[in-house]
Design an enzyme around this catalytic site. Structure first.
Site, PDB file in Angstrom:
ATOM      1  N   TYR A 156       0.832  -1.215   0.000  1.00 31.94           N
ATOM      2  CA  TYR A 156       0.000   0.000   0.000  1.00 31.94           C
ATOM      3  C   TYR A 156       0.867   1.267   0.000  1.00 31.94           C
ATOM      4  O   TYR A 156       0.643   2.195  -0.783  1.00 31.94           O
ATOM      5  CB  TYR A 156      -0.906  -0.044   1.228  1.00 31.94           C
ATOM      6  CG  TYR A 156      -1.924   1.058   1.329  1.00 31.94           C
ATOM      7  CD1 TYR A 156      -3.079   1.037   0.558  1.00 31.94           C
ATOM      8  CD2 TYR A 156      -1.742   2.123   2.209  1.00 31.94           C
ATOM      9  CE1 TYR A 156      -4.030   2.042   0.663  1.00 31.94           C
ATOM     10  CE2 TYR A 156      -2.679   3.129   2.327  1.00 31.94           C
ATOM     11  CZ  TYR A 156      -3.829   3.093   1.554  1.00 31.94           C
ATOM     12  OH  TYR A 156      -4.764   4.089   1.669  1.00 31.94           O
ATOM     13  N   LYS A 160       1.099   4.115  -2.912  1.00 33.82           N
ATOM     14  CA  LYS A 160       0.751   5.527  -2.673  1.00 33.82           C
ATOM     15  C   LYS A 160       1.944   6.449  -2.897  1.00 33.82           C
ATOM     16  O   LYS A 160       1.774   7.582  -3.340  1.00 33.82           O
ATOM     17  CB  LYS A 160       0.169   5.688  -1.261  1.00 33.82           C
ATOM     18  CG  LYS A 160      -1.161   4.950  -1.052  1.00 33.82           C
ATOM     19  CD  LYS A 160      -2.261   5.456  -1.981  1.00 33.82           C
ATOM     20  CE  LYS A 160      -3.634   4.908  -1.615  1.00 33.82           C
ATOM     21  NZ  LYS A 160      -4.703   5.445  -2.484  1.00 33.82           N
TER      22      LYS A 160
HETATM   23  P1  NDP Z   1     -13.462   2.204   0.797  1.00 39.50           P
HETATM   24  O1  NDP Z   1     -12.948   0.823   0.828  1.00 39.50           O
HETATM   25  O2  NDP Z   1     -14.528   2.636   1.747  1.00 39.50           O
HETATM   26  O3  NDP Z   1     -13.946   2.589  -0.687  1.00 39.50           O
HETATM   27  C1  NDP Z   1     -13.128   2.325  -1.798  1.00 39.50           C
HETATM   28  C2  NDP Z   1     -13.969   2.425  -3.036  1.00 39.50           C
HETATM   29  O4  NDP Z   1     -13.156   2.090  -4.182  1.00 39.50           O
HETATM   30  C3  NDP Z   1     -15.129   1.446  -3.028  1.00 39.50           C
HETATM   31  O5  NDP Z   1     -16.286   2.073  -3.526  1.00 39.50           O
HETATM   32  C4  NDP Z   1     -14.642   0.358  -3.953  1.00 39.50           C
HETATM   33  O6  NDP Z   1     -15.657  -0.360  -4.607  1.00 39.50           O
HETATM   34  C5  NDP Z   1     -13.840   1.160  -4.970  1.00 39.50           C
HETATM   35  N1  NDP Z   1     -12.944   0.296  -5.727  1.00 39.50           N
HETATM   36  C6  NDP Z   1     -12.122  -0.666  -5.267  1.00 39.50           C
HETATM   37  N2  NDP Z   1     -11.476  -1.266  -6.273  1.00 39.50           N
HETATM   38  C7  NDP Z   1     -11.890  -0.651  -7.412  1.00 39.50           C
HETATM   39  C8  NDP Z   1     -11.595  -0.824  -8.790  1.00 39.50           C
HETATM   40  N3  NDP Z   1     -10.745  -1.762  -9.217  1.00 39.50           N
HETATM   41  N4  NDP Z   1     -12.205  -0.004  -9.688  1.00 39.50           N
HETATM   42  C9  NDP Z   1     -13.092   0.916  -9.284  1.00 39.50           C
HETATM   43  N5  NDP Z   1     -13.425   1.122  -8.005  1.00 39.50           N
HETATM   44  C10 NDP Z   1     -12.834   0.348  -7.072  1.00 39.50           C
HETATM   45  O7  NDP Z   1     -12.155   3.128   0.967  1.00 39.50           O
HETATM   46  P2  NDP Z   1     -11.990   4.615   1.516  1.00 39.50           P
HETATM   47  O8  NDP Z   1     -13.144   5.445   1.147  1.00 39.50           O
HETATM   48  O9  NDP Z   1     -11.547   4.528   2.913  1.00 39.50           O
HETATM   49  O10 NDP Z   1     -10.702   5.044   0.683  1.00 39.50           O
HETATM   50  C11 NDP Z   1     -10.764   5.870  -0.475  1.00 39.50           C
HETATM   51  C12 NDP Z   1      -9.355   6.250  -0.866  1.00 39.50           C
HETATM   52  O11 NDP Z   1      -8.710   6.914   0.213  1.00 39.50           O
HETATM   53  C13 NDP Z   1      -8.465   5.045  -1.222  1.00 39.50           C
HETATM   54  O12 NDP Z   1      -7.611   5.381  -2.286  1.00 39.50           O
HETATM   55  C14 NDP Z   1      -7.655   4.845   0.045  1.00 39.50           C
HETATM   56  O13 NDP Z   1      -6.433   4.219  -0.207  1.00 39.50           O
HETATM   57  C15 NDP Z   1      -7.470   6.292   0.498  1.00 39.50           C
HETATM   58  N6  NDP Z   1      -7.145   6.424   1.907  1.00 39.50           N
HETATM   59  C16 NDP Z   1      -8.038   6.048   2.892  1.00 39.50           C
HETATM   60  C17 NDP Z   1      -7.695   6.197   4.214  1.00 39.50           C
HETATM   61  C18 NDP Z   1      -8.629   5.825   5.326  1.00 39.50           C
HETATM   62  O14 NDP Z   1      -8.223   5.976   6.487  1.00 39.50           O
HETATM   63  N7  NDP Z   1      -9.835   5.380   5.071  1.00 39.50           N
HETATM   64  C19 NDP Z   1      -6.380   6.712   4.611  1.00 39.50           C
HETATM   65  C20 NDP Z   1      -5.535   7.054   3.515  1.00 39.50           C
HETATM   66  C21 NDP Z   1      -5.919   6.930   2.212  1.00 39.50           C
HETATM   67  P3  NDP Z   1     -16.406  -1.601  -3.820  1.00 39.50           P
HETATM   68  O15 NDP Z   1     -17.334  -0.957  -2.877  1.00 39.50           O
HETATM   69  O16 NDP Z   1     -17.099  -2.371  -4.892  1.00 39.50           O
HETATM   70  O17 NDP Z   1     -15.306  -2.384  -3.163  1.00 39.50           O
END
Ligand code: NDP
Length: 248
Positions: A156, A160
């Site tokens: 991860y 990033k």
């Molecule tokens: P979630 O797991 O809640 O949501 C991620 C979303 O991305 C989901 O809707 C998921 O779809 C979608 N997704 C996953 N794989 C794919 C793909 N191959 N193509 C299209 N869509 C996809 O994550 P967060 O909202 O927490 O995270 C959002 C972003 O923020 C990410 O990039 C994460 O790395 C980053 N982030 C989050 C942090 C946190 O503390 N939460 C901290 C630092 C960064 P589905 O629902 O079908 O799985």
């Protein structure tokens, strides 16, 4: 907010941080395109919320960001349906945590594929349309893990950090066409992604946050909206950490 009537694509927009970003841009009057591996019917609720928040137009498309043909086809369809592409938020991301010595190659590949290759593909395809219109805003969601590393997240953190290098390169390549590229690096944000972490891991995180609370998806959306704004035209290649002061 200067995003009125701009067409904003948000990957992973169906829930979590992506949903909050969609709602924030919708409230500013942007037209919202949700791109998610979820079925469009499952995105329907967020589409409705975006319309209620103020989006003049909102629609969900099923898209896997790791699939080049998918990305080409869907982005082209969006361009036809919405008449252009102004803002791209690369938010789709996954984790497959494990310590380095135990990490399976499949976990490494899966995370690099979605987080890094997916961001690259979306930037590459969306940039074609932005270059043509001589205008665009790309905002990539990175992570503080990509800034300082994090035990258990070799895949991860590498993905990033890669996103940050990609962002700066895209910023340099597209600057001449009025397209900016910036990154937002969230810290510990309360979403489904962090809900699965054990209580002791969450407690450990909490001790590293000067503001003494977890962030909310809306905190991240605030920084994304700043970069997406028409008025942020002279800011490119930058990263804002939204982490309660965790990394400074
Ligand atoms: P979630 O797991 O809640 O949501 C991620 C979303 O991305 C989901 O809707 C998921 O779809 C979608 N997704 C996953 N794989 C794919 C793909 N191959 N193509 C299209 N869509 C996809 O994550 P967060 O909202 O927490 O995270 C959002 C972003 O923020 C990410 O990039 C994460 O790395 C980053 N982030 C989050 C942090 C946190 O503390 N939460 C901290 C630092 C960064 P589905 O629902 O079908 O799985």
């Amino acid at each position: 907010m200067g995003v009125k009537n701009r067409v904003a694509l948000i990957t992973g927009g169906g829930r979590g941080i992506g949903r909050a970003i969609a709602l924030k841009l919708a409230a500013g009057g942007a037209k919202i395109v949700l791109l998610d591996v979820l079925d469009p019917e499952k995105m329907a609720k967020v589409v409705e919320e975006c319309t209620a928040a103020g989006a003049p137009l909102a629609k969900g498309y099923k898209l896997d960001v790791t699939n080049e043909q998918d990305v080409e086809r869907v982005v082209d369809q969006v361009n036809t349906d919405f008449g252009g592409i102004d803002i791209l938020v690369n938010n789709a991301g996954i984790t497959r945590d494990d310590l380095l010595l135990r990490m399976e190659v499949s976990a490494w590949d899966a995370v690099i594929n979605v987080n890094l290759k997916g961001t690259f593909l979306m930037c590459k395809v969306a940039a074609r349309y932005m270059i043509r219109s001589r205008r665009g805003r790309i905002v990539n969601i990175a992570s503080v893990s990509g800034l300082v590393g994090n035990p258990g997240q070799a895949n991860y953190a590498a993905s990033k950090s890669g996103v940050l290098g990609l962002t700066k390169t895209v910023a340099r390549e597209l600057a001449g066409r009025n397209v900016t590229a910036n990154a937002v690096a969230p810290g510990f944000i309360e979403t489904d992604m962090t809900a699965v972490l054990p209580a002791e891991v969450k407690e450990k995180f909490m001790q590293t946050i000067p503001l003494k609370r977890a962030g909310q998806p809306e905190d991240v959306a605030q920084a994304v909206a700043f970069f997406a704004d028409d008025d942020s035209a002279y800011i490119t290649g930058q990263t804002i950490a939204v982490d309660g002061g965790m990394v400074m």
